[in-house]
Design an enzyme around this catalytic site. Structure first.
Site, short mmCIF file in Angstrom:
data_model
loop_
_atom_site.label_atom_id
_atom_site.label_comp_id
_atom_site.label_asym_id
_atom_site.label_seq_id
_atom_site.Cartn_x
_atom_site.Cartn_y
_atom_site.Cartn_z
N CYS A 117 -1.29 7.69 -1.57
CA CYS A 117 -2.67 6.47 -1.39
C CYS A 117 -1.90 5.17 0.00
O CYS A 117 -0.94 4.68 0.04
CB CYS A 117 -2.42 5.16 -2.39
SG CYS A 117 -3.25 3.70 -2.58
N CYS A 160 -1.47 1.33 -0.77
CA CYS A 160 0.26 1.28 -1.55
C CYS A 160 1.20 1.13 -0.61
O CYS A 160 2.14 0.81 -0.13
CB CYS A 160 0.09 2.33 -2.16
SG CYS A 160 -0.88 2.24 -3.84
#
Length: 325
Positions: A63, A66
């Site tokens: 991600c 993230c």
């Protein structure tokens, strides 16, 4: 003396090793890491967040958001120890059941947990905003998750097992294609066949369970041969009824035909009767006309005689003056 000193040194070393092992075991059991470092939770120790105050991040290695949040989250973990808040992260790729338990639909997702109450953090993702959120207890203004969404409930536990099963099947599919060289359509066909057999087995198990819990009555029980005999008798009765219905239909058709044939004869008789009545009426009219003709002739003669009489009187009247002369 020399041996005694060696023995004391060995004992001290053993005690130090035992103390270190005990401390590491306690640390592993509590899930905490010294120095306010970031704590990693998984499917085995996630229940530690049910006690105390926690900030939890759900992330995935692939991600991008993230990855951008990772440095900020580590700095927040170091400063959050001053306000007695534990900071942890959960990898959804290695703990798929927790993503189902918390119903994670976007990454990264941040939860605040306080004594078993779960609240989703939707504020800014910088260190100052996170620290201000826990320090000023802004989480009190957020409505906690309802009872049917709480991760520690039974139905969410069942949902977590389904998430874990789907992740396991995904890994198995990748292994079939990579290690065994099975084509994509082959793996899909294998999963389809397995789904059919598993569904049939579960259906059979459910039927047996229902039959065991609610057994049928003795009057409803019958063997397969008896059911076949009853079915055969029913088919024979149905065929007999159809034959009888066909016979009745044929009889009705014959009767209809006969009645259709008789109707023209009746029509001819009626027409003959009407013709005879018309002829009788014509004869009666002719007789009346014949009777009325003499009367008409008499009337005409009387009228002619009446017309002639005035003419004679006029001649007489004209002649009378001549006699005077």
């Amino acid at each position: 003396m020399h041996q005694t000193s060696h023995f004391v040194a060995a004992s001290c070393a053993a005690l130090l090793l035992l103390a270190a092992a005990a401390q590491s075991a306690a640390t592993a059991q509590s899930g905490l890491q010294p120095g306010g470092k970031l704590i990693e939770l998984d499917e085995d120790n996630w229940h530690l967040m049910l006690q105390g105050e926690w900030m939890i991040e759900f992330f995935a290695p692939w991600c991008p958001a993230c990855k951008n949040l990772a440095p900020t989250w580590e700095r927040f973990a170091r400063v959050a120890k001053d306000v007695q808040v534990q900071v942890a992260k959960i990898d959804v790729t290695t703990s798929p059941s927790l993503s189902g338990r918390f119903f994670v639909t976007a990454l990264p997702t941040i939860y605040h947990v306080k004594d078993g109450e779960f609240r989703q953090y939707r504020g800014a993702r910088d260190g100052d905003a996170l620290l201000y959120f826990v320090k000023k207890q802004q989480w009190q203004s957020i409505e906690p998750l309802s009872a049917w969404k709480k991760p520690d409930t039974l139905h969410m536990s069942v949902l977590s097992y389904f998430f874990k099963l789907s992740h396991t099947l995904k890994d198995f599919n990748g292994r079939l294609q990579e290690e065994y060289g099975l084509p994509t359509w082959g793996s899909y066909a294998l999963f389809a066949i397995a789904t059919i057999f598993v569904g049939a087995a579960l259906g059979l198990l459910l039927v047996c369970l229902v039959d065991f819990v609610y057994p049928p009555k003795k009057s409803q029980r019958q063997s397969f041969s008896e059911s076949q005999d009853n079915l055969t008798e029913g088919l024979e009765d149905l065929a007999t009824e159809e034959i009888e219905d066909d016979g009745d239909a044929e009889e009705n058709e014959d009767e209809q035909r006969e009645s259709d044939e008789e109707e023209p004869e009746d029509d001819d008789d009626e027409e003959d009767e009407e013709d005879s009545e018309d002829q009788a009426g014509d004869l009666a009219k002719q007789e009346q006309e014949a009777d009325s003709e003499p009367e008409k002739t008499g009337n005409l003669e009387s009228k002619q005689a009446g017309d002639a009489a005035p003419e004679k009187t006029e001649q007489v009247r004209k002649r009378k003056p001549r006699k005077g002369d």
